[in-house]
Design an enzyme around this catalytic site. Structure first.
Site, PDB file in Angstrom:
ATOM      1  N   GLY A  29      56.433  63.043 160.547  1.00 41.89           N
ATOM      2  CA  GLY A  29      57.132  63.291 159.073  1.00 41.89           C
ATOM      3  C   GLY A  29      58.120  64.545 159.265  1.00 41.89           C
ATOM      4  N   HIS A  35      64.287  59.961 163.697  1.00 35.43           N
ATOM      5  CA  HIS A  35      63.431  59.155 163.114  1.00 35.43           C
ATOM      6  C   HIS A  35      63.845  57.839 162.779  1.00 35.43           C
ATOM      7  CE1 HIS A  35      61.047  63.119 162.699  1.00 35.43           C
ATOM      8  NE2 HIS A  35      60.372  62.495 163.673  1.00 35.43           N
ATOM      9  N   GLN A 147      63.583  59.528 173.220  1.00 31.65           N
ATOM     10  CA  GLN A 147      63.732  60.014 174.537  1.00 31.65           C
ATOM     11  C   GLN A 147      63.911  61.812 174.465  1.00 31.65           C
ATOM     12  OE1 GLN A 147      66.815  57.962 177.043  1.00 31.65           O
ATOM     13  NE2 GLN A 147      67.694  59.911 177.662  1.00 31.65           N
ATOM     14  N   ASP A 149      61.636  63.579 173.533  1.00 26.57           N
ATOM     15  CA  ASP A 149      60.281  63.939 174.214  1.00 26.57           C
ATOM     16  C   ASP A 149      60.130  63.033 175.326  1.00 26.57           C
ATOM     17  OD1 ASP A 149      59.349  66.100 172.059  1.00 26.57           O
ATOM     18  OD2 ASP A 149      59.895  64.250 170.937  1.00 26.57           O
ATOM     19  N   SER A 184      65.450  67.716 165.491  1.00 33.30           N
ATOM     20  CA  SER A 184      64.323  67.909 165.736  1.00 33.30           C
ATOM     21  C   SER A 184      63.785  68.474 164.300  1.00 33.30           C
ATOM     22  CB  SER A 184      64.018  68.876 166.852  1.00 33.30           C
ATOM     23  OG  SER A 184      62.727  69.557 166.576  1.00 33.30           O
ATOM     24  N   SER A 185      62.480  67.990 163.870  1.00 31.83           N
ATOM     25  CA  SER A 185      62.010  68.759 162.830  1.00 31.83           C
ATOM     26  C   SER A 185      61.956  70.214 162.727  1.00 31.83           C
ATOM     27  CB  SER A 185      60.385  67.958 162.320  1.00 31.83           C
ATOM     28  OG  SER A 185      60.870  66.595 162.366  1.00 31.83           O
TER      29      SER A 185
END
Ligand code: PAF
Length: 304
Positions: A29, A35, A147, A149, A184-185
Site C-alpha cells: 500500500g 506501483h 527492480q 528491490d 518508495s513509500s
C-alpha cells in the site's frame, strides 16, 4: 473495481476469470507511481489484474517500522481504481495469519543473507511466506515485482521456480522522481534537507553505470570504494552497505564484464532507510530489459 477482504470473497470474484490471464501486483500500500507502473504493465499483458495491499508483519524486524509504515487505504483505493485494477485484495492480519504459522518458507542463506538480508533478520523468509500464500490464494499467471528491490525480485523468481508455482515473475523497471530518486513509500519520511541529499544514491549509481560502460573498473572493490567515497560527501547520508554481486544468483564475483552484475546499496537518512541499485551486463550493456523475465523465471502459464 471490487474491494475484497477474505479468501472466500476472492474465490467468489475470481471464479469467472480462471480462463483469463490473471496478473498480480503485490504491494504493502501507500501507492506511488512505481506501483502504478506495475499495474500498467500487468494491464498490457493480462486480461484481469489483482492488486494486494497487506503490510506483512512477518517481514518486519522488531526494531523496524511496522507500526509507523505509512497507510492510506482510501487514497490507495482511488489510485488503484483509476489505474484499472479489477480486484483490490486487502486482507486483515487475522485473515492472512489466523494462527501463528507453524509452517513457513525459508530462503537459502546464499541469497537471503547478502545485501538487505544481512541487516534484516528473516525479512526474506517473511516476504517469501506471504508471497507464497498470496500466490496460492490468487493463483495468478503473472506476478509483477519492481527492480528497485532487486534482491526480492531474484528471490521471488527462485520461489516460483523452487516451489513449482506456475507463475511468471515479471521484473519492472524502477520509477524515479525527476531528480533520479527511486520512488518508495518510505520517501515520505524524509525531511527537506534529507530529501535533497538523497539524490546522491541515483547520481552515484548512474556514474557507476557510465564507469562500467567505459570499463573504468576491474573489480567489485573498486566500484564499492567509489560509491563509499561519493556517499560520504553527503553529511546526512549513512551508508549501510554497498555490494557488487552477480545477478540473479547474488554471489560474490571477481569479474565485472562476463556476466550480469548488480550494484546495490542501502543508505540511512536519519531513521529512513533508502535502497537503490543498477543491473549491468556488458553484453546487453544495461539492465534487465522491460520486457524480459529474469532467467530463473519458471514457465509462463498462458490461456489454456
Ligand atoms: O515489496 C513489497 O511491497 C513487499 O515486500 C511484498 C512483495 C508486497 C510482500 O509483502
Amino acid at each position: 473495481m471490487e474491494l475484497v477482504e477474505t479468501v472466500q470473497e476472492l474465490n467468489h470474484v475470481l471464479r469467472n476469470h480462471r480462463n483469463s490471464i490473471i496478473g498480480f501486483v503485490p504491494t504493502m500500500g501507500y501507492l506511488h507511481e512505481g506501483h502504478l507502473s506495475l499495474v500498467k504493465k500487468a494491464k498490457k499483458e493480462c486480461d484481469f489484474v489483482v492488486m494486494s495491499i497487506f503490510v506483512n508483519p512477518l517481514q518486519f524486524g522488531p526494531n523496524e517500522d511496522l507500526e509507523r509504515y505509512p497507510r492510506d487505504l482510501e487514497r490507495d483505493f482511488d489510485l488503484a481504481r483509476q489505474a484499472g485494477v479489477h480486484v483490490l485484495y486487502h486482507p486483515s492480519i487475522k485473515e492472512m495469519y489466523p494462527n501463528e504459522p507453524l509452517v513457513t518458507t525459508t530462503v537459502s542463506e546464499s541469497i537471503s543473507k547478502v545485501l538487505c538480508g544481512k541487516y534484516r533478520e528473516s525479512h526474506f523468509d517473511g516476504v517469501a511466506t506471504v508471497v507464497a500464500k498470496l500466490f496460492n490464494q490468487i493463483k495468478p499467471n503473472r506476478a509483477y515485482f519492481g527492480q528497485k528491490d532487486a534482491q526480492q525480485l531474484a528471490i521471488m523468481a527462485q520461489l516460483a521456480k523452487d516451489l513449482s508455482f506456475q507463475i511468471a515473475v515479471v521484473p519492472c523497471e524502477t520509477v524515479r522522481e525527476e531528480d533520479g530518486l527511486a520512488l518508495s513509500s518510505r520517501n515520505v519520511y524524509l525531511l527537506e534537507e534529507e530529501r535533497k541529499q538523497a539524490v546522491i544514491l541515483s547520481q552515484t549509481l548512474s556514474e557507476v553505470k557510465s564507469g562500467l560502460i567505459a570499463r573504468k573498473w576491474q573489480t567489485p572493490d573498486e566500484i564499492n570504494n567509489f560509491v563509499r567515497d561519493r556517499i560520504s560527501t553527503k553529511p546526512l547520508a549513512k551508508l549501510q552497505y554497498i555490494e557488487t554481486l552477480s545477478y540473479p544468483d547474488l554471489q560474490s564475483t571477481t569479474s565485472l564484464y562476463d556476466k550480469q552484475i548488480l550494484v546495490a546499496l542501502a543508505v540511512f537518512f536519519g531513521k529512513t532507510r533508502l535502497i537503490d541499485n543498477i543491473l549491468f551486463s556488458a553484453e546487453g550493456e544495461s539492465h534487465v530489459s522491460n520486457n524480459d523475465e529474469i532467467q530463473i523465471t519458471s514457465g509462463n502459464r498462458y490461456r489454456s
